[in-house]
Write a protein that holds these residues in place. Structure first.
Motif, mmCIF file in Angstrom:
data_model
loop_
_atom_site.group_PDB
_atom_site.id
_atom_site.type_symbol
_atom_site.label_atom_id
_atom_site.label_comp_id
_atom_site.label_asym_id
_atom_site.label_seq_id
_atom_site.Cartn_x
_atom_site.Cartn_y
_atom_site.Cartn_z
ATOM 1 N N LEU A 200 0.815 -1.216 0.000
ATOM 2 C CA LEU A 200 0.000 0.000 0.000
ATOM 3 C C LEU A 200 0.849 1.267 0.000
ATOM 4 C CD1 LEU A 200 -2.786 -0.929 2.552
ATOM 5 C CD2 LEU A 200 -3.008 -0.707 0.086
ATOM 6 N N LEU A 201 2.022 1.215 0.599
ATOM 7 C CA LEU A 201 2.885 2.397 0.652
ATOM 8 C C LEU A 201 3.461 2.769 -0.712
ATOM 9 C CD1 LEU A 201 4.957 1.723 3.882
ATOM 10 C CD2 LEU A 201 3.116 3.352 3.580
ATOM 11 N N TRP B 56 0.684 11.303 -4.208
ATOM 12 C CA TRP B 56 0.930 10.093 -3.425
ATOM 13 C C TRP B 56 -0.071 9.991 -2.271
ATOM 14 C CZ3 TRP B 56 3.185 9.590 1.617
ATOM 15 C CH2 TRP B 56 3.451 8.278 1.973
ATOM 16 N N GLN C 116 -2.857 7.184 -1.516
ATOM 17 C CA GLN C 116 -2.917 6.501 -0.227
ATOM 18 C C GLN C 116 -4.328 6.541 0.353
ATOM 19 O OE1 GLN C 116 -0.431 4.676 1.309
ATOM 20 N NE2 GLN C 116 0.440 4.999 -0.714
ATOM 21 N N ASN D 211 -7.247 3.085 1.985
ATOM 22 C CA ASN D 211 -7.228 3.159 3.431
ATOM 23 C C ASN D 211 -7.835 1.890 4.019
ATOM 24 O OD1 ASN D 211 -7.157 3.892 6.059
ATOM 25 N ND2 ASN D 211 -8.166 5.865 5.763
ATOM 26 N N GLU E 25 4.191 1.154 9.700
ATOM 27 C CA GLU E 25 3.600 1.933 8.618
ATOM 28 C C GLU E 25 3.974 3.405 8.734
ATOM 29 O OE1 GLU E 25 -0.540 1.483 7.856
ATOM 30 O OE2 GLU E 25 -0.429 -0.692 8.048
ATOM 31 N N TYR F 279 5.805 5.528 5.968
ATOM 32 C CA TYR F 279 5.323 6.817 5.453
ATOM 33 C C TYR F 279 6.418 7.882 5.562
ATOM 34 C CZ TYR F 279 0.471 5.316 4.995
ATOM 35 O OH TYR F 279 -0.679 4.691 4.605
ATOM 36 N N CYS G 54 8.932 7.332 2.835
ATOM 37 C CA CYS G 54 8.381 7.759 1.542
ATOM 38 C C CYS G 54 8.413 9.278 1.401
ATOM 39 C CB CYS G 54 6.948 7.253 1.386
ATOM 40 S SG CYS G 54 6.826 5.484 1.136
#
Length: 181
Positions: free
Chosen positions: A38-39, A91, A95, A99, A115, A119, A122
């Protein structure tokens, strides 16, 4: 003839922008590590690396003069920061469409912290282009501009500032002496 050339260029650009190893990583992370998938960390890392290398070479292609250095630096940082902001907004938008906590809740605090760390990584990778640009300009100015020119400019600036701000410096020093006693 022209169509074939355009198709070859498109295929070449597609291979650069979306190489096979990213597809493999994407597929394996989707199946084995969906929360990491997901990231989109693999995409961000690859594109940050490509953009940073391009920025580094662009800085070394453009000629820089000492008297244009600050405007080149500020202009480049502003342009890159705007592009980074657009990338960050895109981005974050992507995201929000994935969710997981909306439907299932946060499964575990440790996964939540991982996570959060992901984040952070990223966001740092997205924002790294400004730092690479600044360091590239500093490196190029250190290589291109000889030390003798810098020392001469520094001596000129010091002599101008001594004559220009002589009274204000003297008043500040005297004021500091009075304050200290």
């Amino acid at each position: 003839m022209i169509k074939k050339v355009i198709e070859k260029i498109q295929k070449w650009l597609f291979k650069i922008l979306l190489p096979e190893f990213l597809d493999k990583i994407n597929h394996s992370w989707l199946l084995e590590r969906p929360r990491l998938w997901l990231l989109r960390l693999h995409y961000i890392t690859y594109y940050a690396l490509v953009v940073n290398v391009i920025i580094f070479f662009i800085v070394f292609i453009f000629p820089i003069k000492l008297y244009h250095l600050s405007s080149f630096l500020i202009g480049g940082i502003v342009i890159i920061a705007i592009c980074e902001l657009i990338a960050l907004i895109y981005w974050l938008y992507k995201q929000s469409s994935y969710n997981i906590e909306k439907q299932y809740g946060n499964l575990c605090k440790s996964k939540g912290f991982l996570e959060l760390f992901g984040y952070s990584v990223c966001i740092m990778l997205i924002a790294s282009a400004t730092l690479v640009f600044y360091l590239s300009v500093a490196l190029k100015s250190a290589i291109v501009i000889p030390q003798t020119d810098l020392s001469i400019d520094l001596l000129i600036l010091n002599s101008i500032s001594r004559n220009f701000n002589k009274n204000s410096i003297y008043i500040d020093i005297e004021g500091a002496k009075d304050f200290a006693t």
